[in-house]
Design a protein around this motif. Sequence first.
Motif: not given
Length: 116
Positions: A63-68, A70-71
């Motif tokens: 989740s944190e990676t997608y938040e930072q 986007g993919q």
Amino acid sequence: MTGASKGLGLSLVRKLIKNGYRVAATSRNIEDLKQAVGEVPEGQFLPLAVDLTQAVSIQASVSETYEQFGQIDVAVNNPICGRSVQGISSIFLQLLASLPLWAGVCMRPRSSRLWD
């Protein structure tokens, strides 16, 4: 990238960052990871403390990676060697299966042979 604070994982993280890629990297100890990677351009490196045997820890890091970023384009599972696949959360294995490209890396210290 899992297992990013030492060895092959650390070398790959440094090389990717040097070449302009954005990297989310995990380790059991986030301070060791930050220290090992050193200074990097802002927005290019996301250090994460993750326990690959705990689904909640993996979910939070994804989740944190997608938040930072986007993919997630590529996942490299560096520490799989020496750990049973059963010990790795099914959430992480599902993440790997959902990506267009992923790699499992297995390197043993002091090994003179590439394959057993």
